[in-house]
Scaffold this motif. Structure first.
Motif, mmCIF file in Angstrom:
data_model
loop_
_atom_site.group_PDB
_atom_site.id
_atom_site.type_symbol
_atom_site.label_atom_id
_atom_site.label_comp_id
_atom_site.label_asym_id
_atom_site.label_seq_id
_atom_site.Cartn_x
_atom_site.Cartn_y
_atom_site.Cartn_z
ATOM 1 N N UNK A 21 0.852 -1.020 0.194
ATOM 2 C CA UNK A 21 -0.079 -0.361 -0.395
ATOM 3 C C UNK A 21 0.667 1.141 -0.154
ATOM 4 N N UNK A 22 2.246 1.305 0.958
ATOM 5 C CA UNK A 22 2.880 2.367 1.067
ATOM 6 C C UNK A 22 3.662 2.289 -0.343
ATOM 7 N N UNK A 23 5.178 0.948 -0.591
ATOM 8 C CA UNK A 23 5.554 1.222 -0.897
ATOM 9 C C UNK A 23 6.938 1.393 -0.340
ATOM 10 N N UNK A 24 6.749 1.750 0.644
ATOM 11 C CA UNK A 24 7.850 1.395 1.744
ATOM 12 C C UNK A 24 8.559 0.384 2.049
ATOM 13 N N UNK A 25 10.133 0.716 1.832
ATOM 14 C CA UNK A 25 11.207 -0.417 1.825
ATOM 15 C C UNK A 25 11.166 -0.945 3.321
ATOM 16 N N UNK A 26 11.695 -2.097 3.523
ATOM 17 C CA UNK A 26 12.914 -2.081 5.111
ATOM 18 C C UNK A 26 13.196 -3.624 4.020
ATOM 19 N N UNK A 27 14.991 -3.460 4.901
ATOM 20 C CA UNK A 27 15.389 -4.200 4.674
ATOM 21 C C UNK A 27 15.380 -5.215 5.747
ATOM 22 N N UNK A 28 15.948 -6.833 5.709
ATOM 23 C CA UNK A 28 16.422 -7.502 7.176
ATOM 24 C C UNK A 28 17.302 -8.685 6.515
ATOM 25 N N UNK A 29 18.479 -8.634 7.801
ATOM 26 C CA UNK A 29 19.624 -9.937 7.664
ATOM 27 C C UNK A 29 19.598 -11.248 8.307
#
Length: 136
Positions: A21-29
């Protein structure tokens, strides 16, 4: 209502997620204790963070609906993994800090909201959740 979340492997045990819905990215490792470099939230870190975020957000929703002042709230938590396989989250002790000015009735409503948030209800019962409310 469904929410689409997509993810792409970026190499070196890392992912990039996108909230539809927002296009916000989030990275995980991957975490250091499981072959990763710990450079970002791990998937199980997100699980624990989701609990704290959900509890406080649900409290804010109830506060808005009930006309309870809710200008400040924060949480701190720890994520503990099982010592023996299979690897899973074992415990999430959490402390939620709220203003001391809340009345006993307001506190009761907000604490009940926190303990019945969707993430809290979705976690396995085996995951220990020691919830402390601190009014300061």
């Amino acid at each position: 209502m469904a929410v689409e979340i997509t993810g792409s492997y970026t190499g070196d045990l890392k992912m990039e997620l996108h909230h539809g819905p927002s296009g916000m990215p989030l990275a995980t490792a991957a975490p250091r204790d499981n072959m990763g470099d710990g450079s970002s939230f791990s998937p199980t870190d997100l699980l624990a963070a989701s609990l704290g975020s959900c509890m406080v957000t649900t409290m804010a929703i109830v506060a808005r609906r009930e006309g309870i002042p809710f200008e400040r709230a924060d949480f701190s938590l720890e994520k503990h993994m099982t010592a023996q396989p299979p690897r899973r989250v074992d415990a999430i002790p959490i402390t939620i800090r709220l203003p001391a000015s809340l009345t006993p009735g307001q506190r009761q409503k907000l604490e009940e909201a926190a303990r019945t948030c969707p993430v809290h209800r979705s976690l396995l019962p085996e995951i220990r959740r020691d919830v402390q409310f601190v009014y300061e």
